[in-house]
Design a protein around this motif. Structure first.
Motif, PDB file in Angstrom:
ATOM      1  N   TYR A 479       0.830  -1.198   0.000  1.00 10.62           N
ATOM      2  CA  TYR A 479       0.000   0.000   0.000  1.00 10.62           C
ATOM      3  C   TYR A 479       0.873   1.260   0.000  1.00 10.62           C
ATOM      4  O   TYR A 479       0.455   2.308  -0.477  1.00 10.62           O
ATOM      5  N   PHE A 480       2.098   1.142   0.511  1.00 11.03           N
ATOM      6  CA  PHE A 480       2.950   2.311   0.719  1.00 11.03           C
ATOM      7  C   PHE A 480       4.125   2.392  -0.245  1.00 11.03           C
ATOM      8  O   PHE A 480       5.064   3.152  -0.002  1.00 11.03           O
ATOM      9  N   ASP A 481       4.095   1.628  -1.311  1.00 11.90           N
ATOM     10  CA  ASP A 481       5.184   1.707  -2.291  1.00 11.90           C
ATOM     11  C   ASP A 481       5.299   3.112  -2.858  1.00 11.90           C
ATOM     12  O   ASP A 481       4.303   3.742  -3.214  1.00 11.90           O
ATOM     13  N   GLY A 482       6.530   3.594  -2.932  1.00  6.72           N
ATOM     14  CA  GLY A 482       6.773   4.924  -3.458  1.00  6.72           C
ATOM     15  C   GLY A 482       6.794   6.007  -2.401  1.00  6.72           C
ATOM     16  O   GLY A 482       7.097   7.166  -2.706  1.00  6.72           O
ATOM     17  N   TYR A 483       6.479   5.640  -1.158  1.00  2.00           N
ATOM     18  CA  TYR A 483       6.446   6.633  -0.084  1.00  2.00           C
ATOM     19  C   TYR A 483       7.474   6.337   1.011  1.00  2.00           C
ATOM     20  O   TYR A 483       8.045   7.246   1.591  1.00  2.00           O
ATOM     21  N   ILE A 484       7.699   5.079   1.307  1.00  2.00           N
ATOM     22  CA  ILE A 484       8.543   4.708   2.439  1.00  2.00           C
ATOM     23  C   ILE A 484       9.662   3.807   1.940  1.00  2.00           C
ATOM     24  O   ILE A 484       9.430   2.896   1.139  1.00  2.00           O
ATOM     25  N   ASN A 485      10.890   4.048   2.413  1.00  2.00           N
ATOM     26  CA  ASN A 485      12.024   3.219   2.018  1.00  2.00           C
ATOM     27  C   ASN A 485      12.885   2.916   3.236  1.00  2.00           C
ATOM     28  O   ASN A 485      12.542   3.271   4.366  1.00  2.00           O
ATOM     29  N   ALA A 486      14.028   2.255   2.995  1.00  2.00           N
ATOM     30  CA  ALA A 486      14.850   1.745   4.099  1.00  2.00           C
ATOM     31  C   ALA A 486      15.479   2.844   4.941  1.00  2.00           C
ATOM     32  O   ALA A 486      15.890   2.600   6.073  1.00  2.00           O
ATOM     33  N   SER A 487      15.582   4.072   4.439  1.00  4.85           N
ATOM     34  CA  SER A 487      16.216   5.140   5.207  1.00  4.85           C
ATOM     35  C   SER A 487      15.209   5.974   5.992  1.00  4.85           C
ATOM     36  O   SER A 487      15.576   6.954   6.637  1.00  4.85           O
ATOM     37  N   THR A 488      13.934   5.593   5.950  1.00  5.27           N
ATOM     38  CA  THR A 488      12.894   6.366   6.639  1.00  5.27           C
ATOM     39  C   THR A 488      12.940   6.103   8.139  1.00  5.27           C
ATOM     40  O   THR A 488      12.873   4.954   8.570  1.00  5.27           O
ATOM     41  N   ASN A 489      13.024   7.181   8.935  1.00  2.00           N
ATOM     42  CA  ASN A 489      12.943   6.996  10.384  1.00  2.00           C
ATOM     43  C   ASN A 489      11.500   7.192  10.844  1.00  2.00           C
ATOM     44  O   ASN A 489      10.629   7.604  10.077  1.00  2.00           O
ATOM     45  N   LEU A 490      11.255   6.910  12.123  1.00  2.00           N
ATOM     46  CA  LEU A 490       9.878   6.946  12.607  1.00  2.00           C
ATOM     47  C   LEU A 490       9.291   8.352  12.563  1.00  2.00           C
ATOM     48  O   LEU A 490       8.084   8.522  12.363  1.00  2.00           O
ATOM     49  N   ASN A 491      10.127   9.349  12.763  1.00  2.00           N
ATOM     50  CA  ASN A 491       9.640  10.726  12.717  1.00  2.00           C
ATOM     51  C   ASN A 491       9.156  11.081  11.315  1.00  2.00           C
ATOM     52  O   ASN A 491       8.140  11.748  11.140  1.00  2.00           O
ATOM     53  N   GLN A 492       9.892  10.613  10.304  1.00  2.00           N
ATOM     54  CA  GLN A 492       9.494  10.845   8.924  1.00  2.00           C
ATOM     55  C   GLN A 492       8.355   9.933   8.504  1.00  2.00           C
ATOM     56  O   GLN A 492       7.546  10.288   7.646  1.00  2.00           O
ATOM     57  N   PHE A 493       8.297   8.761   9.133  1.00  2.00           N
ATOM     58  CA  PHE A 493       7.375   7.724   8.685  1.00  2.00           C
ATOM     59  C   PHE A 493       5.930   8.209   8.660  1.00  2.00           C
ATOM     60  O   PHE A 493       5.208   8.011   7.686  1.00  2.00           O
ATOM     61  N   PHE A 494       5.477   8.869   9.730  1.00  7.13           N
ATOM     62  CA  PHE A 494       4.067   9.207   9.808  1.00  7.13           C
ATOM     63  C   PHE A 494       3.680  10.314   8.831  1.00  7.13           C
ATOM     64  O   PHE A 494       2.535  10.368   8.378  1.00  7.13           O
ATOM     65  N   LYS A 495       4.620  11.189   8.492  1.00  6.53           N
ATOM     66  CA  LYS A 495       4.327  12.181   7.467  1.00  6.53           C
ATOM     67  C   LYS A 495       4.110  11.492   6.121  1.00  6.53           C
ATOM     68  O   LYS A 495       3.166  11.804   5.385  1.00  6.53           O
ATOM     69  N   LEU A 496       4.984  10.545   5.797  1.00  2.17           N
ATOM     70  CA  LEU A 496       4.858   9.815   4.540  1.00  2.17           C
ATOM     71  C   LEU A 496       3.654   8.866   4.576  1.00  2.17           C
ATOM     72  O   LEU A 496       2.993   8.649   3.554  1.00  2.17           O
ATOM     73  N   TYR A 497       3.388   8.304   5.744  1.00  4.33           N
ATOM     74  CA  TYR A 497       2.216   7.448   5.926  1.00  4.33           C
ATOM     75  C   TYR A 497       0.941   8.223   5.598  1.00  4.33           C
ATOM     76  O   TYR A 497       0.060   7.741   4.880  1.00  4.33           O
ATOM     77  N   GLU A 498       0.837   9.449   6.093  1.00  5.84           N
ATOM     78  CA  GLU A 498      -0.351  10.267   5.843  1.00  5.84           C
ATOM     79  C   GLU A 498      -0.446  10.664   4.369  1.00  5.84           C
ATOM     80  O   GLU A 498      -1.540  10.725   3.801  1.00  5.84           O
ATOM     81  N   LYS A 499       0.713  10.913   3.733  1.00  7.08           N
ATOM     82  CA  LYS A 499       0.696  11.217   2.302  1.00  7.08           C
ATOM     83  C   LYS A 499       0.193  10.026   1.493  1.00  7.08           C
ATOM     84  O   LYS A 499      -0.563  10.185   0.530  1.00  7.08           O
ATOM     85  N   ALA A 500       0.618   8.834   1.880  1.00  7.04           N
ATOM     86  CA  ALA A 500       0.167   7.626   1.181  1.00  7.04           C
ATOM     87  C   ALA A 500      -1.339   7.467   1.315  1.00  7.04           C
ATOM     88  O   ALA A 500      -2.043   7.129   0.349  1.00  7.04           O
TER      89      ALA A 500
END
Length: 797
Positions: A479-500
């Motif tokens: 579901y999150f392809d193109g938004y989250i990758n191996a260098s994503t930390n938890l602080n960044q994760f939720f911003k990208l999660y919401e974008k997805a």
């Protein structure tokens, strides 16, 4: 992992194995720890062996280190601190070829300060197998016995001056020493230097694993022996790094979840902790995911292969498929602990968030731990392993076969995806493993044993919302392809999660808009196609249209008729060997096909539609229209309750009556045409039936026009008609222009419906006339043959 404690001996010579420093091997590989390698692995030692007399006349081998005597410890040697003495002895041990550890100490009775310390060879003492802490618990991974009672040691004590002086030194060892090229494997000499830590941190942040990092370090330092530590040390250091970073960011995660819950109490989250109150696993589901589950929660995908952050924690989303065939989210989890008990906790928590309603089916990665947890929480849910993950694993496990036999992949795919029955699959599988000599391949045997959980012929009797058995469902893609990758930390994760989430929501809105505001191109004059275009979403209708048009290449032949159920053989012209079998209950309008496409995907296959065509079924029966695939999937109104769909309800009831009457008439004709006498009786009965039908039709017309109104008009009573609580006489006087326009639209729709009814009547009438003409010709031929037989019989008489 169970908690372990680092302990020290209080006294020489009898220490347990717990004196060793803590070491964790995540890969379960054989590693050289604090023990020196066996003689066969070490080669010659770096010491001189001497035989000396032992107790009882026995001989004991003593190993005396060689080297520069100026660098050896000696009694009376002084050091500025205890740590300096320890570092010197460990440096000496590295040059000689053994590992050290701290053994015993003595404290001052006055202030409790340490006044004496002993450093020993790591092979000092013996393992105490009767020690209570090891005797009373099961040891899952017993360590190798490394203690052999070596007496080599260095003892230091503090002087009044504050300096530490050597008070005892034993040089001789009772075991072989390790050569220089293997010293880096000894525990006390495995140290990660500052520059090495910096490089590890950089490569870890880039998403590299410990194996690849060690490969880079080996090239950087010019050999593994010059790195100064092993892959196990690198793995442990990286794990500790992740844990330290996670301890800070995990609070950010919890703060985010608490904030979301405070903003909307329907936001669900749960945290699993352990005995020391540290976080193990986290799960959350926002209100939209919980609502979507009520519409599309019949089948679920749980994917743990998506490691989306720099801590390499498995990010595990629960997903499904919406009415446009798009992936839809049902909740997410971070799995810090991947034990069976953690999965049980996660599944129970997820089920609670979804109001306790389990899915019909669930798809997961190929994992026995997940399978065991699912059986405990979802005993009635059909579990499937992701076939595409198994195929990907096969490319790794069978890489040598793929390279040696270019046709193997195609044959494997054909065996799994293109077989139509269990028997055909079993035969094909045996042929495959024989052809490529893979009877003893362990991986193939393992996945064959689990075939009922991933091979299509075993699972297509259950709904998985997939449009095709041979094509991968979009829901299996992350579901999150193109938004989250191996260098994503938890602080960044939720911003990208919401974008997805926003992106997926926008795609659904766009699909809704296209479905409502654009009309698909119809490819046939079939009323069924028009009905489907008005019910299904655009993508689902396109898939149904493919099946409907595909019926034109198939022929349906009746092969068995037991009265209630007729069996048809459906195949392409000239391909009877590749036939499908459809069982059709005429009275209940219920059909099943051997391909089981409807059971698997929720859409009728071309084989059943071909049978509907030859039996003149003009529209889809309501029980073959799954609401989850319709444009009203998220509506609270049931599909059967749409009051505006008058044409569909009329066509369906008319089709049922027509098909039932036609079926009974054919049986009557076949039976009564066998002899001349039964034929005459049948014709008289048909003439009488025709008179009664004409009389019933005439009476129906009179009844429908009784009291000067049609049956569709509202019921009148003394000039006043109750219509939605409105006085009709008053309404006639106060009709506004809007009311007139509305009424005009209603009349126009009724006229359109009437015209379409006429078309249906015309189509049915033409079909009936054609059938009557065909049977008339058949009866004429039979009567002519009977007359010929009678004439011959009279001639012989």
């Amino acid at each position: 992992m169970e908690n372990e404690v680092i302990e020290f001996d209080i006294g020489l010579g009898g220490g347990g194995e717990g004196d060793d420093e803590l070491d964790i091997d995540d890969d379960d590989e054989d590693e050289m720890a604090d023990s020196s390698p066996p003689p066969s692995a070490c080669g010659s030692g770096s010491g001189v062996a001497a035989a000396v007399g032992g107790a009882g006349g026995s001989t004991i081998d003593m190993y005396i280190p060689e080297g520069d005597l100026d660098l050896e410890p000696y009694e009376g040697m002084e050091f500025e601190s205890e740590e300096a003495a320890k570092a010197f002895y460990n440096s000496y041990a590295r040059r000689v070829g053994f590992s050290t550890r701290v053994s015993s100490s003595r404290r001052s009775r006055k202030d409790g300060a340490i006044i004496q310390r002993s450093f020993v060879c790591a092979k000092e003492g013996f393992r105490n197998l009767n020690e209570k802490r090891t005797r009373d618990r099961e040891i899952k991974r017993p360590r190798t016995v490394t203690r052999v009672g070596c007496k080599a040691m260095l003892s230091v004590k503090i002087q009044n001056s504050g300096k530490w002086v050597v008070s005892g030194f034993v040089k001789e060892h009772n075991h072989e020493l390790v050569p220089p090229d293997q010293v880096h494997c000894l525990r006390s000499h495995r140290q990660i230097s500052g520059p090495a830590k910096t490089l590890i941190d950089t490569l870890q942040a880039a998403g590299m694993g410990p194996r690849r990092i060690m490969s880079a370090l080996t090239k950087e330092y010019g050999g593994i022996s010059k790195v100064g530590f092993t892959e196990v040390d690198c793995r442990n250091y990286m794990r500790n790094n992740r844990q330290r970073s996670l301890e800070g960011d995990i609070q950010l995660l919890l703060d985010y979840l608490k904030q979301m819950h405070a903003e909307n109490p329907s936001f669900f989250y749960a945290v699993q902790g352990d005995e020391d109150q540290s976080v193990n696993n986290v799960f959350w589901a926002d209100p939209k995911t919980r609502t979507d589950y009520t519409y599309f929660g019949d089948t679920v995908t749980f994917d743990t292969t998506y490691r989306s952050n720099r801590y390499r924690l498995p990010f595990a989303p629960f997903a499904g498929v919406n009415h446009h065939g798009q992936p839809v989210l049902f909740g997410c989890a971070f799995l810090i602990n991947e034990s069976e008990s953690s999965f049980v906790w996660l599944f129970r928590t997820w089920l609670m968030a979804m109001s306790g309603q389990p899915p019909v089916s669930i798809t997961t990665d190929y994992d026995s731990v997940i399978q065991s947890a699912l059986l405990q929480v979802f005993p009635q849910t059909r579990h499937r392993f992701c076939k595409w993950h198994i195929f990907k694993k096969c490319q790794e496990k069978l890489s040598h076969v793929f390279l040696r036999h270019p046709n193997f992949e195609a044959d494997f795919h054909k065996c799994v995806n293109l077989t139509d029955s269990v028997e055909e699959f079993e035969t094909c599988w045996l042929s495959l493993v024989d052809r490529y000599d893979l009877q003893d391949h362990e991986w193939l045997q393992t996945i064959y044993s689990a075939r009922r959980h991933w091979v299509p012929v075993y699972i297509r009797d259950t709904f998985f919302a997939e449009m095709s058995i041979t094509q991968r469902s979009d829901s299996m893609n992350s579901y999150f392809d193109g938004y989250i990758n191996a260098s994503t930390n938890l602080n960044q994760f939720f911003k990208l999660y919401e974008k997805a989430l926003e992106s997926r929501c926008e795609k659904e809105v766009k699909a809704d808009y296209d479905t409502i505001n654009t009309s698909p191109t119809l490819k046939t004059p079939s009323p069924m196609e028009k009905q489907a275009s008005e019910l299904y979403t655009r993508k689902i209708f396109t898939r149904f249209q493919e099946e409907l048009v595909g019926t034109l290449t198939f022929m349906a032949s009746k092969v068995e008729d037991d009265g209630d159920i007729i069996t048809y053989q459906v195949a392409k012209f000239g391909e009877d060997h590749k036939a499908y079998h459809v069982k059709f209950n005429v009275l209940e309008m219920y059909a099943t096909c051997s391909c089981q496409m409807f059971e698997f995907s929720g859409l009728l296959c071309r084989h059943i539609l071909a049978v509907f065509r030859v039996t003149n079924i003009l529209t889809l029966p309501s029980h073959y229209i799954l609401k989850r695939w319709t444009r009203n999937a998220k509506s609270s109104v049931l599909l059967e309750e749409h009051s505006t769909d008058l044409l569909s309800s009329y066509l369906e009831s008319h089709t049922v009556r027509y098909s039932t009457l036609r079926h009974e008439a054919f049986k009557f004709v076949d039976e009564e045409a066998k002899t001349l006498d039964t034929y005459n009786v049948a014709m008289e009965a048909l003439l009488e039936a025709a008179k009664r039908v004409a009389l019933a039709t005439k009476n129906k017309g009179r009844n429908s026009m009784a009291n000067g109104r049609t049956r569709e008009d509202p019921v009148s009573d003394g000039g006043r008609t109750s219509y939605a609580g409105i006085d009709q006489q008053g309404m006639q006087k106060h009709l506004s222009q809007d009311d007139l326009d509305k009424r005009l639209e209603e009349l126009s729709r009724e006229l359109d419906h009437a015209n379409r009814k006429c078309e249906v009547y015309r189509a049915n009438l033409l079909s009936v006339l054609k059938d009557i003409d065909d049977h008339k010709q058949q009866l004429s031929v039979k009567v002519h043959k009977i007359k010929l037989r009678l004439e011959r019989k009279r001639g012989r008489e």
